[in-house]
Structures are given as structure tokens and as C-alpha cells.
Design a protein around this motif. Structure first.
Motif, PDB file in Angstrom:
ATOM      1  N   LEU A  21      57.124  17.595  40.971  1.00 33.88           N
ATOM      2  CA  LEU A  21      57.180  19.042  41.009  1.00 33.88           C
ATOM      3  C   LEU A  21      57.655  19.447  42.399  1.00 33.88           C
ATOM      4  CD1 LEU A  21      56.634  21.596  39.421  1.00 33.88           C
ATOM      5  CD2 LEU A  21      54.325  21.580  40.336  1.00 33.88           C
ATOM      6  N   LEU A  22      58.898  19.869  42.494  1.00 35.26           N
ATOM      7  CA  LEU A  22      59.478  20.264  43.771  1.00 35.26           C
ATOM      8  C   LEU A  22      59.388  21.776  43.941  1.00 35.26           C
ATOM      9  CD1 LEU A  22      62.697  18.083  43.589  1.00 35.26           C
ATOM     10  CD2 LEU A  22      60.609  17.582  44.860  1.00 35.26           C
ATOM     11  N   PRO A  23      58.823  22.214  45.041  1.00 31.93           N
ATOM     12  CA  PRO A  23      58.699  23.659  45.256  1.00 31.93           C
ATOM     13  C   PRO A  23      60.053  24.370  45.302  1.00 31.93           C
ATOM     14  CG  PRO A  23      57.337  22.475  46.812  1.00 31.93           C
ATOM     15  CD  PRO A  23      58.155  21.463  46.089  1.00 31.93           C
ATOM     16  N   SER A  24      61.057  23.730  45.892  1.00 30.82           N
ATOM     17  CA  SER A  24      62.359  24.384  45.959  1.00 30.82           C
ATOM     18  C   SER A  24      62.967  24.543  44.565  1.00 30.82           C
ATOM     19  CB  SER A  24      63.310  23.590  46.858  1.00 30.82           C
ATOM     20  OG  SER A  24      63.519  22.295  46.321  1.00 30.82           O
ATOM     21  N   ALA A  25      62.788  23.563  43.698  1.00 32.02           N
ATOM     22  CA  ALA A  25      63.310  23.653  42.340  1.00 32.02           C
ATOM     23  C   ALA A  25      62.603  24.759  41.564  1.00 32.02           C
ATOM     24  CB  ALA A  25      63.156  22.321  41.628  1.00 32.02           C
ATOM     25  N   VAL A  26      61.305  24.859  41.737  1.00 36.92           N
ATOM     26  CA  VAL A  26      60.546  25.920  41.065  1.00 36.92           C
ATOM     27  C   VAL A  26      60.996  27.283  41.575  1.00 36.92           C
ATOM     28  CG1 VAL A  26      58.246  26.925  40.786  1.00 36.92           C
ATOM     29  CG2 VAL A  26      58.561  24.451  40.611  1.00 36.92           C
ATOM     30  N   PHE A  27      61.184  27.379  42.895  1.00 39.23           N
ATOM     31  CA  PHE A  27      61.627  28.645  43.492  1.00 39.23           C
ATOM     32  C   PHE A  27      62.986  29.053  42.939  1.00 39.23           C
ATOM     33  CE2 PHE A  27      64.039  30.830  46.824  1.00 39.23           C
ATOM     34  CZ  PHE A  27      63.253  31.958  46.980  1.00 39.23           C
ATOM     35  N   ALA A  29      64.490  28.037  40.240  1.00 36.30           N
ATOM     36  CA  ALA A  29      64.467  28.208  38.791  1.00 36.30           C
ATOM     37  C   ALA A  29      63.857  29.551  38.391  1.00 36.30           C
ATOM     38  CB  ALA A  29      63.703  27.072  38.134  1.00 36.30           C
ATOM     39  N   THR A  30      63.018  30.119  39.243  1.00 34.79           N
ATOM     40  CA  THR A  30      62.423  31.413  38.914  1.00 34.79           C
ATOM     41  C   THR A  30      63.151  32.565  39.599  1.00 34.79           C
ATOM     42  OG1 THR A  30      60.816  31.137  40.700  1.00 34.79           O
ATOM     43  CG2 THR A  30      60.129  30.489  38.496  1.00 34.79           C
ATOM     44  N   VAL A  31      63.505  32.391  40.856  1.00 31.46           N
ATOM     45  CA  VAL A  31      64.133  33.474  41.608  1.00 31.46           C
ATOM     46  C   VAL A  31      65.613  33.612  41.264  1.00 31.46           C
ATOM     47  CG1 VAL A  31      64.702  34.282  43.935  1.00 31.46           C
ATOM     48  CG2 VAL A  31      62.455  33.340  43.454  1.00 31.46           C
ATOM     49  N   GLY A  32      66.295  32.507  41.061  1.00 30.54           N
ATOM     50  CA  GLY A  32      67.734  32.537  40.785  1.00 30.54           C
ATOM     51  C   GLY A  32      68.098  33.389  39.578  1.00 30.54           C
ATOM     52  N   PRO A  33      67.519  33.124  38.420  1.00 30.49           N
ATOM     53  CA  PRO A  33      67.845  33.959  37.258  1.00 30.49           C
ATOM     54  C   PRO A  33      67.459  35.432  37.442  1.00 30.49           C
ATOM     55  CG  PRO A  33      66.830  31.932  36.542  1.00 30.49           C
ATOM     56  CD  PRO A  33      66.720  31.962  38.032  1.00 30.49           C
ATOM     57  N   LEU A  34      66.352  35.694  38.132  1.00 29.90           N
ATOM     58  CA  LEU A  34      65.970  37.087  38.370  1.00 29.90           C
ATOM     59  C   LEU A  34      66.985  37.802  39.249  1.00 29.90           C
ATOM     60  CD1 LEU A  34      62.121  36.766  38.909  1.00 29.90           C
ATOM     61  CD2 LEU A  34      63.292  37.866  37.006  1.00 29.90           C
ATOM     62  N   VAL A  35      67.431  37.132  40.298  1.00 33.22           N
ATOM     63  CA  VAL A  35      68.421  37.729  41.198  1.00 33.22           C
ATOM     64  C   VAL A  35      69.729  37.973  40.443  1.00 33.22           C
ATOM     65  CG1 VAL A  35      69.848  37.286  43.233  1.00 33.22           C
ATOM     66  CG2 VAL A  35      67.400  36.832  43.305  1.00 33.22           C
ATOM     67  N   ILE A  36      70.146  37.018  39.643  1.00 35.10           N
ATOM     68  CA  ILE A  36      71.382  37.171  38.868  1.00 35.10           C
ATOM     69  C   ILE A  36      71.250  38.329  37.881  1.00 35.10           C
ATOM     70  CG2 ILE A  36      72.829  36.072  37.121  1.00 35.10           C
ATOM     71  CD1 ILE A  36      72.323  33.423  38.604  1.00 35.10           C
ATOM     72  N   TYR A  37      70.110  38.412  37.205  1.00 40.53           N
ATOM     73  CA  TYR A  37      69.894  39.508  36.252  1.00 40.53           C
ATOM     74  C   TYR A  37      69.958  40.864  36.946  1.00 40.53           C
ATOM     75  CZ  TYR A  37      67.498  42.872  33.340  1.00 40.53           C
ATOM     76  OH  TYR A  37      67.165  44.000  32.645  1.00 40.53           O
ATOM     77  N   PHE A  38      69.230  41.024  38.045  1.00 39.26           N
ATOM     78  CA  PHE A  38      69.209  42.310  38.728  1.00 39.26           C
ATOM     79  C   PHE A  38      70.567  42.649  39.324  1.00 39.26           C
ATOM     80  CE2 PHE A  38      64.514  41.655  38.852  1.00 39.26           C
ATOM     81  CZ  PHE A  38      64.188  42.789  38.132  1.00 39.26           C
ATOM     82  N   ALA A  39      71.280  41.649  39.826  1.00 46.45           N
ATOM     83  CA  ALA A  39      72.615  41.903  40.362  1.00 46.45           C
ATOM     84  C   ALA A  39      73.562  42.355  39.261  1.00 46.45           C
ATOM     85  CB  ALA A  39      73.149  40.648  41.048  1.00 46.45           C
ATOM     86  N   MET A  40      73.530  41.680  38.121  1.00 44.50           N
ATOM     87  CA  MET A  40      74.396  42.083  37.008  1.00 44.50           C
ATOM     88  C   MET A  40      74.027  43.477  36.509  1.00 44.50           C
ATOM     89  SD  MET A  40      74.940  38.651  34.744  1.00 44.50           S
ATOM     90  CE  MET A  40      75.703  39.620  33.457  1.00 44.50           C
ATOM     91  N   HIS A  41      72.738  43.749  36.440  1.00 45.54           N
ATOM     92  CA  HIS A  41      72.286  45.053  35.981  1.00 45.54           C
ATOM     93  C   HIS A  41      72.754  46.146  36.936  1.00 45.54           C
ATOM     94  CE1 HIS A  41      69.810  47.762  33.655  1.00 45.54           C
ATOM     95  NE2 HIS A  41      69.314  48.239  34.777  1.00 45.54           N
ATOM     96  N   ARG A  42      72.616  45.898  38.225  1.00 46.17           N
ATOM     97  CA  ARG A  42      72.952  46.899  39.231  1.00 46.17           C
ATOM     98  C   ARG A  42      74.468  47.063  39.395  1.00 46.17           C
ATOM     99  NH1 ARG A  42      70.052  50.502  42.608  1.00 46.17           N
ATOM    100  NH2 ARG A  42      68.323  49.107  42.297  1.00 46.17           N
ATOM    101  N   LEU A  43      75.216  45.955  39.343  1.00 44.40           N
ATOM    102  CA  LEU A  43      76.644  45.998  39.658  1.00 44.40           C
ATOM    103  C   LEU A  43      77.544  46.169  38.437  1.00 44.40           C
ATOM    104  CD1 LEU A  43      76.730  43.154  42.310  1.00 44.40           C
ATOM    105  CD2 LEU A  43      76.695  45.616  42.716  1.00 44.40           C
ATOM    106  N   ILE A  44      77.086  45.801  37.250  1.00 47.40           N
ATOM    107  CA  ILE A  44      77.951  45.851  36.077  1.00 47.40           C
ATOM    108  C   ILE A  44      77.421  46.823  35.029  1.00 47.40           C
ATOM    109  CG2 ILE A  44      78.889  44.506  34.162  1.00 47.40           C
ATOM    110  CD1 ILE A  44      78.830  42.072  36.049  1.00 47.40           C
ATOM    111  N   ILE A  45      76.177  46.650  34.620  1.00 47.28           N
ATOM    112  CA  ILE A  45      75.651  47.408  33.481  1.00 47.28           C
ATOM    113  C   ILE A  45      75.462  48.882  33.826  1.00 47.28           C
ATOM    114  CG2 ILE A  45      73.700  47.637  31.907  1.00 47.28           C
ATOM    115  CD1 ILE A  45      73.431  44.559  32.112  1.00 47.28           C
ATOM    116  N   ARG A  46      74.827  49.184  34.944  1.00 41.78           N
ATOM    117  CA  ARG A  46      74.590  50.589  35.313  1.00 41.78           C
ATOM    118  C   ARG A  46      75.894  51.375  35.469  1.00 41.78           C
ATOM    119  NH1 ARG A  46      69.813  51.165  39.806  1.00 41.78           N
ATOM    120  NH2 ARG A  46      68.061  50.790  38.406  1.00 41.78           N
TER     121      ARG A  46
END
Length: 84
Positions: A21-27, A29-46
């Protein structure tokens, strides 16, 4: 582990990702998709939804303006008929 219940049967699908269990992989795996989702929402969808809403409002304004012009012409025609 993924568990699926179907009728009276239960299916287990073990999903083994890593031995460690690598802390960087967990970080990432959880933060990466959230950042991508919010960026797409803010820059494309809105902006797309905002532009779509503006197009609809402009279309409504044009329809309203043409309706008002038509009613004004009808009223002027009625007034001119009543004068004669």
C-alpha cells in the motif's frame, strides 16, 4: 473484492491491485480523478452550458421581438380600419 448477488447465487471477484500500500499511489488514485473532474467541469462543461443558455435566451428575445412587432402591426391595422 467485488461481490455480485444473482438470484440464490453469489459471485466473488477478487481484485488484487498490489502487494504494498503506497501512500503516493493512494493519493494520486483519489486526487487525480477529482482534479480532472473539477477541471473538466470548470473549463468545458460550465462554459458550454452557459453558451447554450445564452443562445436559448437570444432565441426567446428574437421570438418575443417578432411577436411584439406582429401585434403592433395588427393593432395599427385595427386602428386604421376603425378610423375609416
Amino acid at each position: 473484492m467485488v461481490r455480485l448477488n444473482r438470484a440464490s447465487q453469489t459471485y466473488f471477484f477478487p481484485v488484487h491491485l498490489t502487494d504494498q500500500l503506497l501512500p503516493s499511489a493512494v493519493f494520486y488514485a483519489t486526487v487525480g480523478p477529482l482534479v480532472i473532474y473539477f477541471a473538466m467541469h470548470r473549463l468545458i462543461i460550465r462554459p458550454y452550458l452557459r453558451a447554450q443558455k445564452e443562445r436559448e435566451l437570444e432565441k426567446q428575445r428574437e421570438n418575443t421581438a417578432s411577436d411584439i412587432l406582429q401585434k403592433k402591426q395588427e393593432a395599427e391595422a385595427a386602428v386604421s380600419l376603425s378610423r375609416n
